[in-house]
Design a protein around this motif. Structure first.
Motif, PDB file in Angstrom:
ATOM      1  N   LEU A   4       0.829  -1.196   0.000  1.00 16.54           N
ATOM      2  CA  LEU A   4       0.000   0.000   0.000  1.00 16.54           C
ATOM      3  C   LEU A   4       0.866   1.250   0.000  1.00 16.54           C
ATOM      4  O   LEU A   4       0.636   2.201  -0.734  1.00 16.54           O
ATOM      5  CB  LEU A   4      -0.933  -0.002   1.214  1.00 16.54           C
ATOM      6  CG  LEU A   4      -1.856   1.231   1.367  1.00 16.54           C
ATOM      7  CD1 LEU A   4      -2.758   1.337   0.154  1.00 16.54           C
ATOM      8  CD2 LEU A   4      -2.670   1.116   2.651  1.00 16.54           C
ATOM      9  N   GLU A   5       1.908   1.256   0.840  1.00 16.34           N
ATOM     10  CA  GLU A   5       2.812   2.400   0.909  1.00 16.34           C
ATOM     11  C   GLU A   5       3.512   2.605  -0.437  1.00 16.34           C
ATOM     12  O   GLU A   5       3.682   3.719  -0.906  1.00 16.34           O
ATOM     13  CB  GLU A   5       3.854   2.182   2.009  1.00 16.34           C
ATOM     14  CG  GLU A   5       3.266   2.230   3.416  1.00 16.34           C
ATOM     15  CD  GLU A   5       4.311   1.931   4.477  1.00 16.34           C
ATOM     16  OE1 GLU A   5       3.998   2.134   5.659  1.00 16.34           O
ATOM     17  OE2 GLU A   5       5.429   1.517   4.115  1.00 16.34           O
ATOM     18  N   SER A   6       3.911   1.520  -1.057  1.00 19.85           N
ATOM     19  CA  SER A   6       4.577   1.605  -2.354  1.00 19.85           C
ATOM     20  C   SER A   6       3.641   2.190  -3.403  1.00 19.85           C
ATOM     21  O   SER A   6       4.041   3.003  -4.224  1.00 19.85           O
ATOM     22  CB  SER A   6       5.039   0.210  -2.777  1.00 19.85           C
ATOM     23  OG  SER A   6       5.621   0.262  -4.062  1.00 19.85           O
ATOM     24  N   SER A   7       2.381   1.805  -3.359  1.00 20.14           N
ATOM     25  CA  SER A   7       1.405   2.300  -4.322  1.00 20.14           C
ATOM     26  C   SER A   7       1.182   3.802  -4.146  1.00 20.14           C
ATOM     27  O   SER A   7       1.096   4.549  -5.126  1.00 20.14           O
ATOM     28  CB  SER A   7       0.076   1.555  -4.160  1.00 20.14           C
ATOM     29  OG  SER A   7       0.244   0.178  -4.442  1.00 20.14           O
ATOM     30  N   ILE A   8       1.091   4.238  -2.903  1.00 18.20           N
ATOM     31  CA  ILE A   8       0.898   5.665  -2.628  1.00 18.20           C
ATOM     32  C   ILE A   8       2.111   6.463  -3.096  1.00 18.20           C
ATOM     33  O   ILE A   8       1.978   7.531  -3.712  1.00 18.20           O
ATOM     34  CB  ILE A   8       0.662   5.885  -1.122  1.00 18.20           C
ATOM     35  CG1 ILE A   8      -0.683   5.268  -0.715  1.00 18.20           C
ATOM     36  CG2 ILE A   8       0.685   7.374  -0.796  1.00 18.20           C
ATOM     37  CD1 ILE A   8      -0.982   5.354   0.763  1.00 18.20           C
ATOM     38  N   THR A   9       3.307   5.935  -2.832  1.00 15.39           N
ATOM     39  CA  THR A   9       4.534   6.613  -3.256  1.00 15.39           C
ATOM     40  C   THR A   9       4.586   6.734  -4.769  1.00 15.39           C
ATOM     41  O   THR A   9       4.903   7.791  -5.328  1.00 15.39           O
ATOM     42  CB  THR A   9       5.772   5.848  -2.757  1.00 15.39           C
ATOM     43  OG1 THR A   9       5.735   5.778  -1.340  1.00 15.39           O
ATOM     44  CG2 THR A   9       7.048   6.560  -3.200  1.00 15.39           C
ATOM     45  N   ASN A  10       4.284   5.624  -5.450  1.00 12.43           N
ATOM     46  CA  ASN A  10       4.286   5.648  -6.916  1.00 12.43           C
ATOM     47  C   ASN A  10       3.263   6.636  -7.466  1.00 12.43           C
ATOM     48  O   ASN A  10       3.505   7.318  -8.467  1.00 12.43           O
ATOM     49  CB  ASN A  10       3.995   4.252  -7.465  1.00 12.43           C
ATOM     50  CG  ASN A  10       5.133   3.281  -7.188  1.00 12.43           C
ATOM     51  OD1 ASN A  10       6.265   3.699  -6.954  1.00 12.43           O
ATOM     52  ND2 ASN A  10       4.833   1.985  -7.204  1.00 12.43           N
ATOM     53  N   MET A  11       2.103   6.694  -6.781  1.00 14.80           N
ATOM     54  CA  MET A  11       1.050   7.612  -7.218  1.00 14.80           C
ATOM     55  C   MET A  11       1.524   9.062  -7.087  1.00 14.80           C
ATOM     56  O   MET A  11       1.312   9.891  -7.981  1.00 14.80           O
ATOM     57  CB  MET A  11      -0.218   7.387  -6.382  1.00 14.80           C
ATOM     58  CG  MET A  11      -1.415   8.217  -6.842  1.00 14.80           C
ATOM     59  SD  MET A  11      -2.837   7.952  -5.788  1.00 14.80           S
ATOM     60  CE  MET A  11      -3.102   6.182  -6.033  1.00 14.80           C
ATOM     61  N   ILE A  12       2.186   9.377  -5.969  1.00 17.91           N
ATOM     62  CA  ILE A  12       2.677  10.731  -5.737  1.00 17.91           C
ATOM     63  C   ILE A  12       3.729  11.103  -6.775  1.00 17.91           C
ATOM     64  O   ILE A  12       3.715  12.196  -7.341  1.00 17.91           O
ATOM     65  CB  ILE A  12       3.259  10.864  -4.315  1.00 17.91           C
ATOM     66  CG1 ILE A  12       2.138  10.734  -3.284  1.00 17.91           C
ATOM     67  CG2 ILE A  12       3.970  12.209  -4.147  1.00 17.91           C
ATOM     68  CD1 ILE A  12       2.621  10.710  -1.849  1.00 17.91           C
ATOM     69  N   ILE A  13       4.638  10.152  -7.032  1.00 19.86           N
ATOM     70  CA  ILE A  13       5.685  10.397  -8.035  1.00 19.86           C
ATOM     71  C   ILE A  13       5.068  10.644  -9.403  1.00 19.86           C
ATOM     72  O   ILE A  13       5.478  11.547 -10.145  1.00 19.86           O
ATOM     73  CB  ILE A  13       6.660   9.198  -8.090  1.00 19.86           C
ATOM     74  CG1 ILE A  13       7.455   9.106  -6.786  1.00 19.86           C
ATOM     75  CG2 ILE A  13       7.613   9.335  -9.274  1.00 19.86           C
ATOM     76  CD1 ILE A  13       8.329   7.873  -6.692  1.00 19.86           C
ATOM     77  N   ALA A  14       4.065   9.832  -9.731  1.00 20.32           N
ATOM     78  CA  ALA A  14       3.406   9.979 -11.030  1.00 20.32           C
ATOM     79  C   ALA A  14       2.711  11.336 -11.145  1.00 20.32           C
ATOM     80  O   ALA A  14       2.797  12.014 -12.178  1.00 20.32           O
ATOM     81  CB  ALA A  14       2.405   8.849 -11.232  1.00 20.32           C
ATOM     82  N   LEU A  15       2.015  11.739 -10.071  1.00 19.99           N
ATOM     83  CA  LEU A  15       1.308  13.017 -10.074  1.00 19.99           C
ATOM     84  C   LEU A  15       2.280  14.187 -10.197  1.00 19.99           C
ATOM     85  O   LEU A  15       2.026  15.150 -10.929  1.00 19.99           O
ATOM     86  CB  LEU A  15       0.466  13.158  -8.808  1.00 19.99           C
ATOM     87  CG  LEU A  15      -0.765  12.251  -8.718  1.00 19.99           C
ATOM     88  CD1 LEU A  15      -1.429  12.377  -7.354  1.00 19.99           C
ATOM     89  CD2 LEU A  15      -1.762  12.599  -9.825  1.00 19.99           C
ATOM     90  N   VAL A  16       3.387  14.095  -9.456  1.00 21.63           N
ATOM     91  CA  VAL A  16       4.399  15.156  -9.534  1.00 21.63           C
ATOM     92  C   VAL A  16       4.982  15.225 -10.943  1.00 21.63           C
ATOM     93  O   VAL A  16       5.174  16.304 -11.510  1.00 21.63           O
ATOM     94  CB  VAL A  16       5.524  14.925  -8.505  1.00 21.63           C
ATOM     95  CG1 VAL A  16       6.677  15.904  -8.744  1.00 21.63           C
ATOM     96  CG2 VAL A  16       4.989  15.071  -7.082  1.00 21.63           C
ATOM     97  N   GLY A  17       5.237  14.067 -11.532  1.00 22.69           N
ATOM     98  CA  GLY A  17       5.773  14.021 -12.887  1.00 22.69           C
ATOM     99  C   GLY A  17       4.826  14.652 -13.890  1.00 22.69           C
ATOM    100  O   GLY A  17       5.239  15.438 -14.755  1.00 22.69           O
ATOM    101  N   VAL A  18       3.538  14.321 -13.762  1.00 21.58           N
ATOM    102  CA  VAL A  18       2.537  14.895 -14.658  1.00 21.58           C
ATOM    103  C   VAL A  18       2.469  16.407 -14.488  1.00 21.58           C
ATOM    104  O   VAL A  18       2.381  17.166 -15.468  1.00 21.58           O
ATOM    105  CB  VAL A  18       1.156  14.265 -14.398  1.00 21.58           C
ATOM    106  CG1 VAL A  18       0.074  15.034 -15.169  1.00 21.58           C
ATOM    107  CG2 VAL A  18       1.155  12.801 -14.814  1.00 21.58           C
TER     108      VAL A  18
END
Length: 205
Positions: A4-18
């Motif tokens: 779950l933590e990994s998914s949230i981190t990936n989501m944040i990274i993706a959002l920041v990238g976008v």
């Protein structure tokens, strides 16, 4: 839990990238369109000056920025001094901005050397379509609230509801008041400008 933590981190990274990519795209679009927009605005102003000065063949001899204190606040006006082919003064076209019903209302008003209104055009407005937006025609020579040929120094250019000589736009008194305020304030800037000699008033830049 770690998944779950990994998914949230990936989501944040993706959002920041976008967000970063979109920021670059918007900056690029702004850079590309800034030039054409500036050119179009300049043409609109140039055409507007000719229109409010009676459509005559003219040259803008000088642009003067005038600052006046109105109701405790500094207001800025741009005065465009116009001359004919023989360099004879035709008067001035003045940019004046006030607050309308939906936002800023920016008006360009043309005055002859005696202070009589030659014409006007709306440069910017955020008024309600069909009501406040009628200001572009309502106060023209063939409009119900005609101000063309009148002199703000001699005529009471306020709406009849306030005791003035001008019929307000139907169901849009606020916009009418804002428009006439812009016109009267433009005349105030005109009064502080020597339109005949080209002299710069003390409160001009």
């Amino acid at each position: 839990m770690k998944k779950l933590e990994s998914s949230i981190t990936n989501m944040i990274i993706a959002l920041v990238g976008v967000a970063v990519i979109m920021g670059f795209i918007l900056a690029y679009v702004n850079t590309v369109t800034a030039g054409p927009i500036a050119v179009q605005n300049e043409k609109t102003l140039s055409d507007g000056i000719k229109a409010v000065m009676g459509g005559v063949d003219l040259t803008v001899a000088e642009d003067v920025t005038v600052t006046q204190n109105i109701d405790g606040k500094d207001a800025t006006f741009v005065v465009h001094k116009a001359v004919d082919k023989s360099n004879n003064p035709l008067g001035v076209a003045i940019e004046s901005t006030t607050g309308g019903f939906g936002g800023d209302l920016k008006v360009l008003v043309g005055f002859d050397p005696e202070g009589n209104i030659l014409g006007y055009t709306i440069l910017q407005h955020s008024e309600t379509p069909g009501l406040g937006a009628k200001a572009g025609n309502w106060f023209q020579a063939d409009g119900k609230g005609c101000i063309i040929g009148k002199n703000p120094g001699k005529d009471n250019l306020t709406v009849s509801k306030d005791g003035g000589d001008v019929d307000a736009i139907t169901a849009s008194t606020i916009t009418s008041r804002a428009f006439l305020k812009a016109v009267n304030q433009a005349y105030g800037a005109y009064s502080g400008t020597d339109v005949n000699t080209g002299a710069t008033p003390q409160n001009a830049k």
